[in-house]
Design a protein around this motif. Structure first.
Motif, PDB file in Angstrom:
ATOM      1  N   GLU A 540      25.641  34.463  37.617  1.00 33.16           N
ATOM      2  CA  GLU A 540      26.719  33.872  38.174  1.00 33.16           C
ATOM      3  C   GLU A 540      26.708  32.240  37.988  1.00 33.16           C
ATOM      4  N   ARG A 545      30.875  36.319  36.979  1.00 34.14           N
ATOM      5  CA  ARG A 545      31.589  36.667  38.245  1.00 34.14           C
ATOM      6  C   ARG A 545      31.007  37.956  38.704  1.00 34.14           C
ATOM      7  N   ALA A 551      37.090  38.727  41.657  1.00 34.05           N
ATOM      8  CA  ALA A 551      36.717  38.288  40.401  1.00 34.05           C
ATOM      9  C   ALA A 551      37.318  38.943  38.973  1.00 34.05           C
ATOM     10  N   ASP A 555      39.688  36.948  35.953  1.00 37.00           N
ATOM     11  CA  ASP A 555      39.145  37.233  34.543  1.00 37.00           C
ATOM     12  C   ASP A 555      40.169  36.620  33.657  1.00 37.00           C
TER      13      ASP A 555
END
Length: 996
Positions: A540, A545, A551, A555
């Motif tokens: 991370e 993520r 998350a 992306d």
């Protein structure tokens, strides 16, 4: 103890013959006397005072070696006599000859001898004028007084002794002593101390170090006795260790020795005594701690040759080698012998390190580049490093029993046990973590050990095939390493691919439907490879993520799909997902993630169906029935399809940009904002900066779009007031706060009951009463619009300031008196440098405007001015320029009529208090007092003159004239009071003191 030396002893060593021979040589050639005297002075000046005890110990060690017995030395200070008794071979004729020649010694090839050909005995002269040596076979003494008597008896030498102030070469003339040494000892040196020498000798005995015994292999024990108090120093040598004790304190030393014989040709240029001493022994030692780990010696070490020299040694070891010394016996003489012994010492040092158990503490013994203090030290360090670089003595991380040379070893830059364990099978020659600490970096660099940075370790694991659990261990071990160097760390993905770096990789959370995310082309990590918390933490930190809905939504692949979703509308049969499928997937993610509105502005590009049957970006669609839809002009923006509006999550629709209120836009400067009149806002903002200010650097700015599309401002203003604070915030440019886009746009448009807010005043803005009508709105709307509340608010903007200038000339308006006094001066300052058209009318009173006026620039002409006066607020010139009006002094040229009484200011009643209020000792100059003061036919109270002012005598006139004369116009009332009440001067002065 034994008795004092006395009587007429026998002469077993032929001292009489020695004296006759030496005196004869001096008599025949006085230059020989001078040479011997100079040589002895050089030896004494050579610093032997601090070497006395070492020289005595060295002689004791040599005597023990010659006799082949364990050496023992007793150093005893009693009263003013120092005695040094030793075991071993007694004094013999050769020894006496060596003591009396300054250049020769009986010591030749005895193994282990460390003596230096007799010259060290000269150290006794630093503390004693009557040294003696008593031994089993006889003794000798030396005497300054006896030598001086013998020498001055020779006429050829008497003048030389006188020239030297009585100084003579003491050690050239011995006398016999017939006295045995103490029981148990073979020889004793007796030194009656010269006056003042005892404190230094006592201090030297106190400071005598036990580790001196390392340099004296013939000695096993030294007893130090000072006035009956005894301290015992001992050494026990066992194999490669030596236990040295100082009383109850014992230190164990690791010792390495090597011996050999110098080639004869190496000694060709050395003195004859040295040519026969070809055998050498080199000793290297380091103390050990309680765990048998080497404990480096502190800085400030010296080479022992074999006793301490003045040659610095940066190696934290004890190095003892028979280096040849120069004439001062403090520094090593360069040459072939020294070079050979440097090589031998380097091999012995390397042998010491390689023989010790493998422990990171050994690295502290490695020479460091740049630390050498002299040529010999540099040569030693270089030679030791050369030996250590080629020796196999460093451990191997994944093979505890193996050893490797430094040129095959590698060390992590930032090691931990876990990192070394994870990388040991991947990086060859890796050192254990304890051998790779940052503090050991200089030593490893000097050895030539290859440093392996995190980036290189990452490169080593690229392409490595390992199970997911191995990767999990690697990630956990690398947690905390430098972020930039881990950027290319591989990550195995769930679909069998490998990501070439953690950035953008998704770490699946439990319960995430990984199989449903495939169509979006996401990079999901293999779950078992990222299971440990430390592994997830590292990835991370490197840009991976958690694969939560939020998350996944963030992306880049999802963003790319959203940003090209309108292209999918045109490419329904292409490779892109169908627009309705993509819209449903993104809205479902948004519904779970629930990002704040506008947190992901790119979501506004998601293609959604509109009410007309087409598709449009979400950010260009309005939610049916929303507050925004009610205030915009009809048809100004598209409307979302009703079916989708009814079925989709309203919060998700708002998050993707569907509008139910006004939208914010952000940019790095106004040019980046696609909003109405952004360039005009920028010009207005820049006008507020000082004229000489450099071009400002814009911060990120926030604006509100679609303001020009509003049809219902009464409904729109509450919506705008409820926007996030950043929409309403000021912008700071060059340290100056200026209005943000929204407030500027609203202030310059008729949005409040058809009027511009900047042409109204805040209801609480009393300072602007009469000039501006109050704004009527809710508190929230007023906080948004911020209509001006004071003159300063108006003057902050050039256009508003020009508008205020016009309003001041409007006869239907009024101005508060306190505002009128300074408003024109403030306008002049605000509009400085601006091309201003002078107003047709100016205000001379709160309720009066005129077309013809004058600006009063000095107070005394006011009675002569025949036109209205414009208040100048302390800036008459600037106000006159702004209004294009004359100054009063340009119209009035007055002349005093009549003569008055000329008096000194200091003589006037009340002058003392007036002077005190001006901070003067006495009022300077004169004043002319008139019964009635006329200037150009008009009666005036006061008028300035060249060397004296004219006044009508009234206290107020006196106060004004004096205040103007002394440049203290603001003090005129206080000065008038002083002249008005001269009989109350003391009371008024007391009041002044209270206020100070």
């Amino acid at each position: 103890m034994h008795t004092a030396i006395s009587g007429a002893p026998a002469d077993p060593f032929g001292t009489d013959a020695i004296r006759r021979r030496v005196l004869g040589a001096w008599t025949a050639d006085p230059a020989r006397f001078r040479e011997d005297a100079n040589a002895e002075e050089d030896l004494v000046r050579g610093g032997y005072r601090d070497r006395l005890l070492v020289e005595l110990a060295q002689n004791a060690a040599d005597a023990a070696v010659r006799a082949g017995v364990p050496g023992r030395l007793r150093l005893e200070l009693t009263g003013t006599t120092l005695r040094a008794a030793n075991t071993g071979a007694p004094l013999d004729a050769g020894g006496v000859q060596g003591l009396a020649t300054l250049r020769a010694s009986a010591k030749r090839e005895e193994a282990g001898s460390v003596g230096r050909f007799g010259v060290g005995f000269a150290a006794v002269l630093a503390v004693s004028d009557e040294p003696a040596v008593v031994s089993e076979g006889g003794g000798v003494r030396f005497s300054v007084a006896a030598t001086r008597e013998a020498v001055t008896a020779v006429p050829a030498l008497a003048d030389e002794v006188a020239r030297r102030d009585g100084a003579v070469p003491v050690l050239r003339l011995p006398w016999p002593v017939d006295e045995p040494p103490p029981d148990g000892f073979a020889t004793e040196v007796v030194l009656p101390l010269r006056s003042g020498s005892r404190p230094g000798v006592a201090a030297a005995l106190e400071a005598l170090r036990a580790d001196l015994l390392l340099a004296l292999p013939g000695l096993t024990r030294i007893d130090v006795v000072v006035d009956g108090a005894e301290r015992r120093l001992t050494v026990e040598r066992t194999g490669a260790t030596a236990r040295i004790s100082d009383g109850d304190a014992t230190t164990t030393w690791a010792v390495a020795e090597s011996s050999g014989e110098l080639a004869a040709e190496l000694l060709a240029d050395r003195p004859v005594e040295e040519r026969s001493r070809r055998a050498w022994t080199v000793t290297v030692a380091v103390p050990l701690d309680d765990d048998a780990r080497p404990r480096p010696l502190p800085p400030g070490q010296v080479v022992h040759a074999p006793t301490p020299s003045d040659e610095p040694l940066s190696l934290p070891l004890r190095l003892i080698a028979p280096f040849p010394l120069g004439p001062d016996r403090r520094h090593v003489a360069p040459g072939a012998v020294t070079d050979a012994l440097v090589a031998a010492a380097a091999g012995t040092c390397a042998a010491l390190l390689t023989a010790l158990p493998a422990d990171p503490a050994l690295l502290a013994l490695v020479p460091r580049a740049g630390l050498a203090g002299a040529a010999l030290d540099a040569a030693l360090c270089a030679a030791v490093l050369d030996r250590l670089r080629s020796a196999a003595w460093l451990p191997v991380a994944d093979d505890p029993g193996a050893r490797q040379s430094p040129d095959r070893a590698a060390a992590l830059d930032d090691p931990t046990e876990e990192r070394v364990a994870a990388l040991a099978g991947v990086v060859p020659g890796l050192l254990p973590a304890g051998w790779s600490r940052r503090s050991d970096g200089p030593a490893l660099t000097a050895l030539g050990v290859r440093r392996v940075g995190t980036a290189e370790a990452v490169e080593a694991v690229r392409g490595v095939q390992r199970p997911p659990s191995w990767w999990a261990g690697l990630y956990a071990a690398l947690d905390g390493a430098d972020r930039e160097e881990l950027a290319a760390l591989p990550v195995p993905l769930a679909d069998g691919r490998t990501a070439h770096g953690p950035a953008g990789v998704l770490l699946p959370d439990a319960g995430l439907p990984v199989h449903r995310l495939g169509p979006l082309g996401l990079r999901l990590a293999e779950p078992d490879a990222v299971a440990p918390a430390a592994a997830r933490r590292l990835l991370e930190r490197l840009g991976a993520r958690p694969a939560t809905a939020a998350a996944v939504l963030a992306d880049p692949a999802v963003r790319a799909a959203v940003e090209t979703s309108m292209d999918a509308v045109e490419d329904a049969f292409g490779a892109r997902p169908r627009p309705e499928e993509l819209a449903e997937a993104v809205l479902a993610l948004v519904a779970v993630a629930r990002p704040p509105v506008e947190e992901l502005p790119w979501l506004a590009e998601l293609a959604l169906p509109d009410a007309d049957g087409g598709w449009a970006p979400a950010g260009e669609l309005v939610l049916p029935g929303s507050p925004l839809a009610a205030v915009l002009a009809e048809g100004s923006l598209g409307m979302l399809d009703g079916d989708m509006a009814a079925t989709a999550d309203p919060a998700a629709l708002r998050a993707v940009g569907v509008l139910d209120t006004f939208a914010l836009v952000r940019g790095e400067d106004p040019d980046a904002l696609d909003v109405d009149a952004a360039e005009h806002w920028a010009d207005a903002v820049l006008d507020r900066l000082p004229p000489d200010a450099p071009p400002p650097e814009w911060p990120e700015v926030t604006a509100v779009r679609d303001l020009e599309l509003v049809a219902d401002w009464a409904g729109a203003l509450p919506l705008l007031a409820a926007l996030p604070a950043e929409a309403r915030a000021d912008v700071v440019l060059g340290g100056v706060p200026v209005p943000g886009y929204l407030r500027w746009w609203l202030a310059t448009h008729p949005v409040l009951d058809g009027r511009r807010p900047d042409r109204l005043r805040h209801p609480d803005g009393a300072e602007l009463q009469g000039l501006y009508e109050p704004a009527t709105a809710s508190a929230e709307v007023l906080a948004l619009l911020r209509p001006p509340a004071a003159v300063g608010d108006v003057l902050a903007d050039v256009d508003d300031a020009l508008h205020l200038l016009d309003r001041l000339g409007d006869p239907v308006r009024t101005v508060r008196p306190e505002v009128l006094r300074t408003v024109y001066a403030r306008l002049a300052a605000a509009l400085d440098g601006v091309d201003v058209e002078p107003p047709d009318r100016v205000r001379v009173a709160p309720d009066r405007v005129v077309t013809d006026a004058v600006v009063l620039d000095v107070p005394y002409v006011q009675p002569l001015v025949r036109v209205p006066v414009v208040p100048a607020g302390g800036a008459p010139g600037a106000v006159a320029d702004l209004l294009d009006l004359p100054l009063a002094t340009e119209l009035v040229r007055g002349t005093v009529r009549g003569a008055g009484e000329r008096r000194r200011w200091a003589d006037l009643p009340g002058a003392g208090l007036a002077a005190a209020r001006l901070g003067l000792e006495e009022l300077p100059g004169d004043v002319v007092v008139h019964d009635r003061l006329e200037v150009d036919g008009a009666t005036v109270p006061w008028w300035p003159g060249g060397d004296a002012d004219h006044v009508d005598g009234a206290p107020g006139s006196l106060g004004r004239a004096l205040a103007w004369r002394t440049g203290a116009w603001s003090r005129r009332q206080a000065l008038a009071e002083a002249f008005a009440f001269p009989d109350r001067g003391a009371d008024l002065a007391a009041e002044d003191a209270v206020g100070e």
